[in-house]
Design a protein around this motif. Structure first.
Motif, PDB file in Angstrom:
ATOM      1  N   PHE A 210       0.859  -1.183   0.000  1.00  0.00           N
ATOM      2  CA  PHE A 210       0.000   0.000   0.000  1.00  0.00           C
ATOM      3  C   PHE A 210       0.898   1.237   0.000  1.00  0.00           C
ATOM      4  O   PHE A 210       1.749   1.395   0.882  1.00  0.00           O
ATOM      5  N   TYR A 211       0.711   2.079  -1.000  1.00  0.00           N
ATOM      6  CA  TYR A 211       1.511   3.304  -1.094  1.00  0.00           C
ATOM      7  C   TYR A 211       0.656   4.475  -0.638  1.00  0.00           C
ATOM      8  O   TYR A 211      -0.248   4.919  -1.326  1.00  0.00           O
ATOM      9  N   MET A 212       0.956   4.986   0.553  1.00  0.00           N
ATOM     10  CA  MET A 212       0.252   6.123   1.130  1.00  0.00           C
ATOM     11  C   MET A 212       0.998   7.389   0.736  1.00  0.00           C
ATOM     12  O   MET A 212       2.076   7.687   1.258  1.00  0.00           O
ATOM     13  N   LEU A 213       0.423   8.131  -0.196  1.00  0.00           N
ATOM     14  CA  LEU A 213       1.115   9.236  -0.851  1.00  0.00           C
ATOM     15  C   LEU A 213       0.520  10.563  -0.398  1.00  0.00           C
ATOM     16  O   LEU A 213      -0.641  10.873  -0.669  1.00  0.00           O
ATOM     17  N   PHE A 240      -2.869   2.422  -4.318  1.00  0.00           N
ATOM     18  CA  PHE A 240      -2.415   3.787  -4.074  1.00  0.00           C
ATOM     19  C   PHE A 240      -3.410   4.477  -3.137  1.00  0.00           C
ATOM     20  O   PHE A 240      -4.617   4.498  -3.418  1.00  0.00           O
ATOM     21  N   LEU A 241      -2.905   5.021  -2.043  1.00  0.00           N
ATOM     22  CA  LEU A 241      -3.716   5.750  -1.066  1.00  0.00           C
ATOM     23  C   LEU A 241      -3.226   7.194  -1.074  1.00  0.00           C
ATOM     24  O   LEU A 241      -2.200   7.522  -0.473  1.00  0.00           O
ATOM     25  N   ILE A 242      -3.937   8.072  -1.774  1.00  0.00           N
ATOM     26  CA  ILE A 242      -3.452   9.415  -2.063  1.00  0.00           C
ATOM     27  C   ILE A 242      -4.336  10.444  -1.363  1.00  0.00           C
ATOM     28  O   ILE A 242      -5.560  10.393  -1.474  1.00  0.00           O
ATOM     29  N   MET A 257      -4.149   9.721 -14.497  1.00  0.00           N
ATOM     30  CA  MET A 257      -2.799   9.206 -14.296  1.00  0.00           C
ATOM     31  C   MET A 257      -2.820   7.758 -13.829  1.00  0.00           C
ATOM     32  O   MET A 257      -2.020   6.932 -14.277  1.00  0.00           O
ATOM     33  N   LEU A 258      -3.725   7.449 -12.917  1.00  0.00           N
ATOM     34  CA  LEU A 258      -3.765   6.111 -12.331  1.00  0.00           C
ATOM     35  C   LEU A 258      -4.305   5.069 -13.291  1.00  0.00           C
ATOM     36  O   LEU A 258      -3.902   3.913 -13.244  1.00  0.00           O
ATOM     37  N   GLY A 259      -5.240   5.447 -14.162  1.00  0.00           N
ATOM     38  CA  GLY A 259      -5.772   4.502 -15.128  1.00  0.00           C
ATOM     39  C   GLY A 259      -6.921   3.695 -14.572  1.00  0.00           C
ATOM     40  O   GLY A 259      -7.161   3.628 -13.363  1.00  0.00           O
ATOM     41  N   SER A 260      -7.618   3.043 -15.476  1.00  0.00           N
ATOM     42  CA  SER A 260      -8.841   2.309 -15.101  1.00  0.00           C
ATOM     43  C   SER A 260      -8.549   0.965 -14.456  1.00  0.00           C
ATOM     44  O   SER A 260      -9.435   0.388 -13.830  1.00  0.00           O
ATOM     45  N   GLN A 261      -7.329   0.429 -14.600  1.00  0.00           N
ATOM     46  CA  GLN A 261      -7.018  -0.885 -14.045  1.00  0.00           C
ATOM     47  C   GLN A 261      -6.262  -0.803 -12.731  1.00  0.00           C
ATOM     48  O   GLN A 261      -5.871  -1.835 -12.188  1.00  0.00           O
ATOM     49  N   THR A 262      -6.035   0.402 -12.221  1.00  0.00           N
ATOM     50  CA  THR A 262      -5.288   0.585 -10.978  1.00  0.00           C
ATOM     51  C   THR A 262      -6.249   0.720  -9.803  1.00  0.00           C
ATOM     52  O   THR A 262      -7.273   1.390  -9.905  1.00  0.00           O
ATOM     53  N   SER A 263      -5.914   0.073  -8.709  1.00  0.00           N
ATOM     54  CA  SER A 263      -6.716   0.175  -7.493  1.00  0.00           C
ATOM     55  C   SER A 263      -6.202   1.344  -6.662  1.00  0.00           C
ATOM     56  O   SER A 263      -4.997   1.438  -6.382  1.00  0.00           O
ATOM     57  N   TYR A 264      -7.103   2.232  -6.271  1.00  0.00           N
ATOM     58  CA  TYR A 264      -6.672   3.408  -5.525  1.00  0.00           C
ATOM     59  C   TYR A 264      -7.828   3.959  -4.696  1.00  0.00           C
ATOM     60  O   TYR A 264      -9.006   3.660  -4.935  1.00  0.00           O
ATOM     61  N   THR A 265      -7.454   4.776  -3.730  1.00  0.00           N
ATOM     62  CA  THR A 265      -8.392   5.532  -2.907  1.00  0.00           C
ATOM     63  C   THR A 265      -7.876   6.956  -2.800  1.00  0.00           C
ATOM     64  O   THR A 265      -6.710   7.171  -2.460  1.00  0.00           O
TER      65      THR A 265
END
Length: 487
Positions: A210-213, A240-242, A257-265
């Motif tokens: 988990f990348y907390m940015l 990605f946790l932004i 930037m993250l794209g449709s296949q990337t999991s993020y919050t």
């Protein structure tokens, strides 16, 4: 007389009946009118609700997946203006990436018909390659065509042939990890603690990352640098946790930037005071569970960084495959200013931290506390754990940053001592061209791609046309003349 009375009564009766009939008709008409108005109102309300649903679905389609906009509170009784979106296209565990990152060395099939006519112990059988079990890390191995029978097993166990800068039996240790392991081994011999507990890589022991940015204020953000670090880690990071501070709707830029296949919050805060790392972590953990069905585990890895840092993906991938437990580790980063073409004389900077999530409880669920708990580092003076790029912004944006409240953190020297002295874009262009820090005193070291091993992240070099502003000093006349000569 009686006859006249009867006639009068007879003549009055139809008149009364006609009056009652008229009143009844009016009542019926009014009732019908009321029903029609009510029916029309119901239809209008239904159309309004369907219109809102269609707008929401359209917005979701534009975001490329399921997005949930939420409002949460810092405390149960205090509401805040927090807006975020969660996108989880699939349950991404990264387990299947093992087959892509590793390959298995196989024995020479031609020799299998000439097996020895004596009993071979099991351990010898494994060493001779009759039971192939050696997996090589693809990125760190020189040649995948090597066979197990190319090695003299009676003299040495089978081992993958490693590229320069890679180590280990399976060539899975990048240079910065190898040096960190040597440092930790020396510390453990002196009675110190080891920051890494390692296991053999397998398809079942891969941890999530988990990348907390923390981006800070959106207005002072380098979108070019942010896109670079996302692209550099998009194949390594699971979620990605932004979070950032902004008063406008800026999520669309991040989503592209993250794209449709990337999991993020994503989490947008209205001010810095209500955007602490502990609050953001609590929000992310809740959203991942509610929207993605993901429960963060103690053995998962948490990387906490900022918008100015690009981390080395090889080191992060190693920790995902081989680390059983990771104590808080800081990164020793290359210290760049304005772009990757200038380096601060201090050369390195300690920033960012990675740790197993289980140790976050010791830091009271505050990612900033992990930085203070970290006692070991990844990277050294010659092998960096990543790149930190300070003031990697266009001159106009640097001026806006210095005019904001954040300028107090930066030592600034005005062009002269007159009353009307001020910093403008032309002054910043001169500093960038000559390699002078905004403090007016620190002379930066010039770097060139041809002579610098760690000049810039590999992702930037592969897409140099897209990240040219970070790679080339556009305000240095000598550099521009060199580029024109090359053309």
């Amino acid at each position: 007389m009686v006859r006249s009375t009867i006639l009068a009564t007879y003549n009055q009766t139809p008149v009364a009946g006609v009056g009652r009939l008229a009143i009844t008709k009016k009542l019926v008409l009014w009732l019908v009118l009321v029903l029609q108005v009510g029916f029309i109102g119901c239809i209008w309300l239904l159309q309004m609700s369907r219109g809102q649903e269609s707008q929401q679905r359209g917005a979701m389609d534009q975001l490329g997946g399921r997005v949930n906009f939420v409002a949460s509170g810092e405390a149960p009784m205090k509401k805040m203006a927090l807006v975020g979106g969660t996108h989880c296209p699939h349950q991404q565990e990264n387990v299947n990436r093992y087959d892509r990152d590793f390959y298995q060395m196989k024995p020479e099939r031609l020799n299998e018909s000439h097996l020895p006519d004596y009993n071979v112990p099991a351990y010898v059988d494994a060493e001779m390659g009759l039971t192939p079990n050696l997996w090589c890390y693809r990125e760190g191995t020189i040649n995948e065509s090597q066979r197990l029978n190319d090695v003299d097993y009676l003299m040495a166990p089978p081992q993958c042939r490693c590229e320069s800068g890679w180590h280990g039996r399976d060539c899975g240790q990048p240079e910065i990890i190898w040096r960190a392991l040597m440092t930790s081994n020396r510390a453990s011999k002196r009675g110190g603690s080891t920051p890494l507990q390692l296991v053999e890589a397998s398809s079942t022991s891969l941890h999530r990352l988990f990348y907390m940015l923390e981006l800070g204020a959106w207005d002072h953000l380098s979108l070019e640098l942010l896109e670079l670090q996302i692209r550099a880690l998009i194949e390594v990071v699971d979620y990605f946790l932004i979070y950032y501070v902004s008063n406008g709707s800026k999520e669309r830029s991040l989503e592209s930037m993250l794209g449709s296949q990337t999991s993020y919050t994503l989490l947008r805060c209205s001010s810095e005071s209500n955007c602490s790392s502990s609050m953001a972590y609590s929000h992310f953990r809740r959203q991942l569970w509610q929207q993605c069905g993901v429960q963060m585990q103690a053995q998962d890895l948490l990387l906490h960084g900022d918008s100015g840092t690009v981390y080395a993906p090889a080191a992060l991938k190693f920790l995902k495959y081989y680390a059983k437990d990771v104590l808080p580790l800081k990164f020793r980063l290359k210290y760049n200013v304005y772009g990757f073409y200038w380096q601060h004389p201090k050369k390195t900077l300690l920033n960012g931290v990675i740790s197993s999530l289980g140790h976050l409880h010791s830091a009271q669920l505050d990612a900033h506390r992990l930085h203070r708990l970290a006692s070991s580092t990844l990277g050294d003076l010659n092998h960096y754990g990543g790149w930190n790029c300070e003031l990697c912004l266009p001159p106009e944006q640097i001026v806006l940053l210095l005019q904001s409240s954040n300028h107090r953190k930066l030592p600034v020297k005005l062009p002269n001592d007159t009353r009307n002295a001020h910093i403008d874009a032309n002054y910043m262009q001169q500093l960038i061209a000559n390699g002078v820090h905004i403090d007016g005193a620190t002379q930066l070291h010039r770097l060139r791609e041809q002579s610098e091993k760690y000049f810039a992240p590999e992702e930037a070099l592969q897409h140099s046309s897209q990240y040219g502003q970070l790679l080339v000093n556009l305000y240095d006349v000598d550099v521009l003349e060199d580029l024109q000569d090359e053309d």
